[in-house]
Design a protein around this motif. Sequence first.
Motif, PDB file in Angstrom:
ATOM      1  N   LEU A  13       1.032  -1.189   0.049  1.00  0.00           N
ATOM      2  CA  LEU A  13       0.028  -0.030  -0.041  1.00  0.00           C
ATOM      3  C   LEU A  13       0.915   1.100  -0.014  1.00  0.00           C
ATOM      4  N   ALA A  14       2.157   1.289   0.668  1.00  0.00           N
ATOM      5  CA  ALA A  14       2.693   2.489   0.860  1.00  0.00           C
ATOM      6  C   ALA A  14       3.505   2.748  -0.633  1.00  0.00           C
ATOM      7  N   PHE A  15       3.887   1.584  -1.245  1.00  0.00           N
ATOM      8  CA  PHE A  15       4.640   1.375  -2.558  1.00  0.00           C
ATOM      9  C   PHE A  15       3.632   2.354  -3.622  1.00  0.00           C
ATOM     10  N   SER A  16       2.332   1.877  -3.324  1.00  0.00           N
ATOM     11  CA  SER A  16       1.395   1.968  -4.449  1.00  0.00           C
ATOM     12  C   SER A  16       0.938   3.690  -4.375  1.00  0.00           C
ATOM     13  N   ALA A  17       0.887   4.126  -2.910  1.00  0.00           N
ATOM     14  CA  ALA A  17       0.682   5.439  -2.897  1.00  0.00           C
ATOM     15  C   ALA A  17       1.861   6.248  -3.167  1.00  0.00           C
ATOM     16  N   ILE A  18       2.774   6.093  -2.988  1.00  0.00           N
ATOM     17  CA  ILE A  18       4.066   6.776  -3.520  1.00  0.00           C
ATOM     18  C   ILE A  18       4.128   6.656  -5.121  1.00  0.00           C
ATOM     19  N   ALA A  19       4.071   5.680  -5.595  1.00  0.00           N
ATOM     20  CA  ALA A  19       3.844   5.557  -7.134  1.00  0.00           C
ATOM     21  C   ALA A  19       2.832   6.530  -7.765  1.00  0.00           C
ATOM     22  N   ALA A  21       1.461   8.954  -6.650  1.00  0.00           N
ATOM     23  CA  ALA A  21       1.836  10.387  -6.179  1.00  0.00           C
ATOM     24  C   ALA A  21       2.790  10.877  -7.177  1.00  0.00           C
ATOM     25  N   VAL A  22       3.766  10.039  -7.512  1.00  0.00           N
ATOM     26  CA  VAL A  22       4.727  10.351  -8.532  1.00  0.00           C
ATOM     27  C   VAL A  22       4.048  10.502  -9.963  1.00  0.00           C
ATOM     28  N   VAL A  23       3.380   9.610 -10.249  1.00  0.00           N
ATOM     29  CA  VAL A  23       2.399   9.694 -11.477  1.00  0.00           C
ATOM     30  C   VAL A  23       1.616  11.026 -11.529  1.00  0.00           C
ATOM     31  N   ILE A  24       0.986  11.501 -10.660  1.00  0.00           N
ATOM     32  CA  ILE A  24       0.057  12.673 -10.429  1.00  0.00           C
ATOM     33  C   ILE A  24       1.232  13.955 -10.690  1.00  0.00           C
ATOM     34  N   THR A  25       2.219  13.781  -9.872  1.00  0.00           N
ATOM     35  CA  THR A  25       2.996  14.916 -10.081  1.00  0.00           C
ATOM     36  C   THR A  25       3.640  15.146 -11.452  1.00  0.00           C
TER      37      THR A  25
END
Length: 113
Positions: A13-19, A21-25
Motif C-alpha cells: 500500500l505504501a509503495f502504491s501510494a508513492i507510485a 503520487a509520482v505519476v500525478i506530480t
Amino acid sequence: MRVKTRTWGVAFLAFSAIAFAVVITNSVFASSDTSGESDSVTKAIIPDNVLEELNHPDKIYTKDGLFIKKSQSLHDEDNLNKDEVVYDVSKTNDETKAIIQYDATYIKEEDSK
C-alpha cells in the motif's frame, strides 16, 4: 505468518501510494511545460500599415455573403429598414444589406452560395 502478511500488505500500500503520487506530480508538470509552443511565436513588431489593414478590412466574408467597404457613409440608410443594417458582423443574416463597423460602411455585394 499473519504478521508477515500484514507487513507485506502495508508495504504494498505504501509503495502504491508513492507510485501514484509520482505519476500525478509528473502529469501536472508535463502539462505546464510550454517551451515547445513558444518556439514558433515571433517577437517581431508588426508594421502600422498591416495593423491598419487588419483593423479596417476592405472585404468582410460572412455566412450570408460578401460585404465590400464603401468610402462614403451609407446614404441609402433611409431606404433600408433596421433589420437590413447591423452594427456587428456576427449579427448578420439573410436580410442584412449593410454592416456599419470598423469606422466604415460595408455594402452586400453578393449572397453566399
